[in-house]
Write a protein that holds these residues in place. Structure first.
Motif, PDB file in Angstrom:
ATOM      1  N   PHE A 123      24.012  32.441  36.965  1.00  0.00           N
ATOM      2  CA  PHE A 123      24.926  32.926  37.996  1.00  0.00           C
ATOM      3  C   PHE A 123      24.548  34.316  38.528  1.00  0.00           C
ATOM      4  CE2 PHE A 123      27.819  29.763  36.038  1.00  0.00           C
ATOM      5  CZ  PHE A 123      28.164  29.076  37.196  1.00  0.00           C
ATOM      6  N   ILE A 124      23.423  34.844  38.105  1.00  0.00           N
ATOM      7  CA  ILE A 124      23.018  36.176  38.573  1.00  0.00           C
ATOM      8  C   ILE A 124      22.870  36.197  40.093  1.00  0.00           C
ATOM      9  CG2 ILE A 124      21.157  37.881  38.549  1.00  0.00           C
ATOM     10  CD1 ILE A 124      20.661  37.086  35.614  1.00  0.00           C
ATOM     11  N   ARG A 125      22.226  35.171  40.653  1.00  0.00           N
ATOM     12  CA  ARG A 125      22.043  35.122  42.106  1.00  0.00           C
ATOM     13  C   ARG A 125      23.388  35.064  42.819  1.00  0.00           C
ATOM     14  NH1 ARG A 125      17.109  33.359  44.103  1.00  0.00           N
ATOM     15  NH2 ARG A 125      18.093  33.683  46.135  1.00  0.00           N
ATOM     16  N   LEU A 126      24.334  34.340  42.254  1.00  0.00           N
ATOM     17  CA  LEU A 126      25.667  34.275  42.849  1.00  0.00           C
ATOM     18  C   LEU A 126      26.327  35.649  42.827  1.00  0.00           C
ATOM     19  CD1 LEU A 126      28.187  32.827  43.945  1.00  0.00           C
ATOM     20  CD2 LEU A 126      28.826  32.351  41.562  1.00  0.00           C
ATOM     21  N   VAL A 127      26.214  36.351  41.716  1.00  0.00           N
ATOM     22  CA  VAL A 127      26.796  37.694  41.615  1.00  0.00           C
ATOM     23  C   VAL A 127      26.224  38.600  42.702  1.00  0.00           C
ATOM     24  CG1 VAL A 127      26.906  39.776  40.180  1.00  0.00           C
ATOM     25  CG2 VAL A 127      27.320  37.538  39.154  1.00  0.00           C
ATOM     26  N   LEU A 128      24.924  38.576  42.861  1.00  0.00           N
ATOM     27  CA  LEU A 128      24.287  39.437  43.868  1.00  0.00           C
ATOM     28  C   LEU A 128      24.726  39.042  45.282  1.00  0.00           C
ATOM     29  CD1 LEU A 128      20.677  39.595  42.366  1.00  0.00           C
ATOM     30  CD2 LEU A 128      22.501  41.306  42.170  1.00  0.00           C
ATOM     31  N   ALA A 129      24.821  37.738  45.533  1.00  0.00           N
ATOM     32  CA  ALA A 129      25.238  37.274  46.860  1.00  0.00           C
ATOM     33  C   ALA A 129      26.669  37.716  47.166  1.00  0.00           C
ATOM     34  CB  ALA A 129      25.123  35.753  46.946  1.00  0.00           C
ATOM     35  N   LEU A 130      27.556  37.609  46.192  1.00  0.00           N
ATOM     36  CA  LEU A 130      28.942  38.034  46.379  1.00  0.00           C
ATOM     37  C   LEU A 130      29.028  39.539  46.621  1.00  0.00           C
ATOM     38  CD1 LEU A 130      30.653  35.899  43.576  1.00  0.00           C
ATOM     39  CD2 LEU A 130      30.870  35.564  46.045  1.00  0.00           C
ATOM     40  N   GLN A 131      28.226  40.292  45.904  1.00  0.00           N
ATOM     41  CA  GLN A 131      28.200  41.744  46.111  1.00  0.00           C
ATOM     42  C   GLN A 131      27.701  42.090  47.509  1.00  0.00           C
ATOM     43  OE1 GLN A 131      25.735  42.595  42.732  1.00  0.00           O
ATOM     44  NE2 GLN A 131      27.460  43.237  41.447  1.00  0.00           N
ATOM     45  N   ASN A 132      26.721  41.350  47.986  1.00  0.00           N
ATOM     46  CA  ASN A 132      26.206  41.594  49.335  1.00  0.00           C
ATOM     47  C   ASN A 132      27.226  41.242  50.413  1.00  0.00           C
ATOM     48  OD1 ASN A 132      23.718  42.551  48.509  1.00  0.00           O
ATOM     49  ND2 ASN A 132      22.770  40.528  48.483  1.00  0.00           N
ATOM     50  N   MET A 133      28.216  40.420  50.061  1.00  0.00           N
ATOM     51  CA  MET A 133      29.295  40.090  50.987  1.00  0.00           C
ATOM     52  C   MET A 133      30.418  41.126  50.919  1.00  0.00           C
ATOM     53  SD  MET A 133      29.518  35.954  50.322  1.00  0.00           S
ATOM     54  CE  MET A 133      30.836  35.693  51.513  1.00  0.00           C
ATOM     55  N   GLY A 134      30.266  42.092  50.013  1.00  0.00           N
ATOM     56  CA  GLY A 134      31.254  43.163  49.906  1.00  0.00           C
ATOM     57  C   GLY A 134      32.244  43.015  48.777  1.00  0.00           C
ATOM     58  N   CYS A 135      32.069  41.981  47.947  1.00  0.00           N
ATOM     59  CA  CYS A 135      33.003  41.749  46.840  1.00  0.00           C
ATOM     60  C   CYS A 135      32.590  42.536  45.594  1.00  0.00           C
ATOM     61  CB  CYS A 135      33.042  40.265  46.469  1.00  0.00           C
ATOM     62  SG  CYS A 135      33.933  39.239  47.638  1.00  0.00           S
ATOM     63  N   ARG A 136      33.581  43.010  44.889  1.00  0.00           N
ATOM     64  CA  ARG A 136      33.355  43.550  43.555  1.00  0.00           C
ATOM     65  C   ARG A 136      33.378  42.372  42.589  1.00  0.00           C
ATOM     66  NH1 ARG A 136      33.687  47.905  40.215  1.00  0.00           N
ATOM     67  NH2 ARG A 136      34.594  47.513  38.159  1.00  0.00           N
ATOM     68  N   VAL A 137      32.366  42.273  41.719  1.00  0.00           N
ATOM     69  CA  VAL A 137      32.258  41.141  40.794  1.00  0.00           C
ATOM     70  C   VAL A 137      32.389  41.641  39.352  1.00  0.00           C
ATOM     71  CG1 VAL A 137      30.887  39.182  40.028  1.00  0.00           C
ATOM     72  CG2 VAL A 137      30.734  39.947  42.407  1.00  0.00           C
ATOM     73  N   GLU A 138      33.414  41.131  38.680  1.00  0.00           N
ATOM     74  CA  GLU A 138      33.666  41.486  37.292  1.00  0.00           C
ATOM     75  C   GLU A 138      33.442  40.247  36.427  1.00  0.00           C
ATOM     76  OE1 GLU A 138      37.633  43.023  37.201  1.00  0.00           O
ATOM     77  OE2 GLU A 138      37.227  44.510  38.784  1.00  0.00           O
ATOM     78  N   TYR A 156      31.350  44.460  33.168  1.00  0.00           N
ATOM     79  CA  TYR A 156      31.411  43.368  32.195  1.00  0.00           C
ATOM     80  C   TYR A 156      32.367  43.777  31.087  1.00  0.00           C
ATOM     81  CZ  TYR A 156      30.559  40.444  28.208  1.00  0.00           C
ATOM     82  OH  TYR A 156      30.769  39.609  27.135  1.00  0.00           O
ATOM     83  N   LEU A 157      33.201  42.833  30.652  1.00  0.00           N
ATOM     84  CA  LEU A 157      34.091  43.080  29.523  1.00  0.00           C
ATOM     85  C   LEU A 157      34.160  41.824  28.678  1.00  0.00           C
ATOM     86  CD1 LEU A 157      36.017  45.117  28.188  1.00  0.00           C
ATOM     87  CD2 LEU A 157      37.873  44.100  29.511  1.00  0.00           C
ATOM     88  N   SER A 158      34.009  41.998  27.383  1.00  0.00           N
ATOM     89  CA  SER A 158      34.129  40.861  26.480  1.00  0.00           C
ATOM     90  C   SER A 158      35.551  40.325  26.522  1.00  0.00           C
ATOM     91  CB  SER A 158      33.786  41.289  25.049  1.00  0.00           C
ATOM     92  OG  SER A 158      34.114  40.265  24.133  1.00  0.00           O
ATOM     93  N   GLY A 159      35.665  39.007  26.600  1.00  0.00           N
ATOM     94  CA  GLY A 159      36.986  38.383  26.591  1.00  0.00           C
ATOM     95  C   GLY A 159      37.757  38.643  25.314  1.00  0.00           C
TER      96      GLY A 159
END
Length: 254
Positions: A123-138, A156-159
């Protein structure tokens, strides 16, 4: 207000230490502070052949799905596929990665913040794509979380550290917590445990003193590792002016 979406890679979470995770706590987490939950999706596997043949499995599975829906989640099913290789070995597959990624990318147009529950480095590519759309990804995960995924996320936070997300088995009235060691002094054998409280304003970090004598089967190297998670009971020490301390410290496996 931050418009928030939650996306749960449920099979990864289930297999990697998050079995029994409380979805209602996720909803609470997404709504604290200046945030409002807009989307909540959970991607699960279902074995249709077993659903037809095993009534107990079917009832448990559908009851679980209904609990998620009552928490406000949309349940997206990925049906298990069975394959037999050239050697006659049966394997199963139910990968919802593509479904999750496509949904998140489409829906992120209306989101400011995405909470992604997975440990899968795919999901790394998805995280980067979402960030490029302006979203904060946690990202939230449990065991076996990709180090590259942690680095790519905005946080990142451990559940295990989110209060109530994975309930702790403890006697009634016992203040049992999970946390990580900070500022440990190996020469003197003491330090502090950092843990979190879930408040209306957000996740609030707190700390409590500990001494290594209150830990069984734990060495200094583990207390010096700030990624190591411990369970402990918070008590007031009557022999030390009722100072709040962490006792009965146990390392969380994995």
């Amino acid at each position: 207000m931050l418009k928030t979406g939650i996306y749960v890679d449920a099979e990864n979470i289930r297999l990697c230490g998050g079995y029994g995770m409380r979805y209602d706590v996720l909803v609470e987490l997404a709504g604290v502070g200046k945030s409002v939950l807009l989307r909540a999706n959970s991607y699960l596997a279902e074995d249709r052949a077993r659903t037809k043949e095993d009534a107990e499995y079917r009832q448990k599975l559908y009851r679980y799905h209904e609990v998620l829906r009552q928490c406000g989640f949309r349940v997206i099913k990925k049906y298990v596929k069975h394959f037999v290789d050239d050697e006659g070995i049966l394997t199963t597959k139910a990968n919802a990665d593509m479904d999750l990624a496509i949904d998140a990318l489409h829906q992120a147009r209306n989101l400011d913040r995405v909470i992604l529950l997975t440990g899968d480095g795919d999901f790394i590519r998805l995280v980067l794509a979402l960030q490029n759309m302006g979203c904060r990804v946690e990202v939230i995960g449990f065991k076996y979380v990709s180090s590259e995924l942690k680095e790519a996320a905005d946080s990142y936070l451990s559940g295990y550290l989110i209060p109530g997300l994975l309930p702790i088995q403890a006697p009634p009235g016992e203040n049992r917590q999970r946390g990580i060691p900070i500022n440990y002094n190996p020469d003197r054998g003491f330090g502090f445990m950092r843990y979190y409280r879930l408040r209306p304003e957000g996740l609030i970090p707190e700390s409590v003193f500990f001494h290594c004598s209150k830990a069984a089967d734990v060495n200094d190297a583990m207390f010096l590792d700030t990624s190591q998670i411990f369970e402990f009971t918070i008590v007031k020490n009557p022999d030390n002016n009722s100072r709040t301390e962490a006792w009965d410290i146990r390392a969380l496996d994995g």
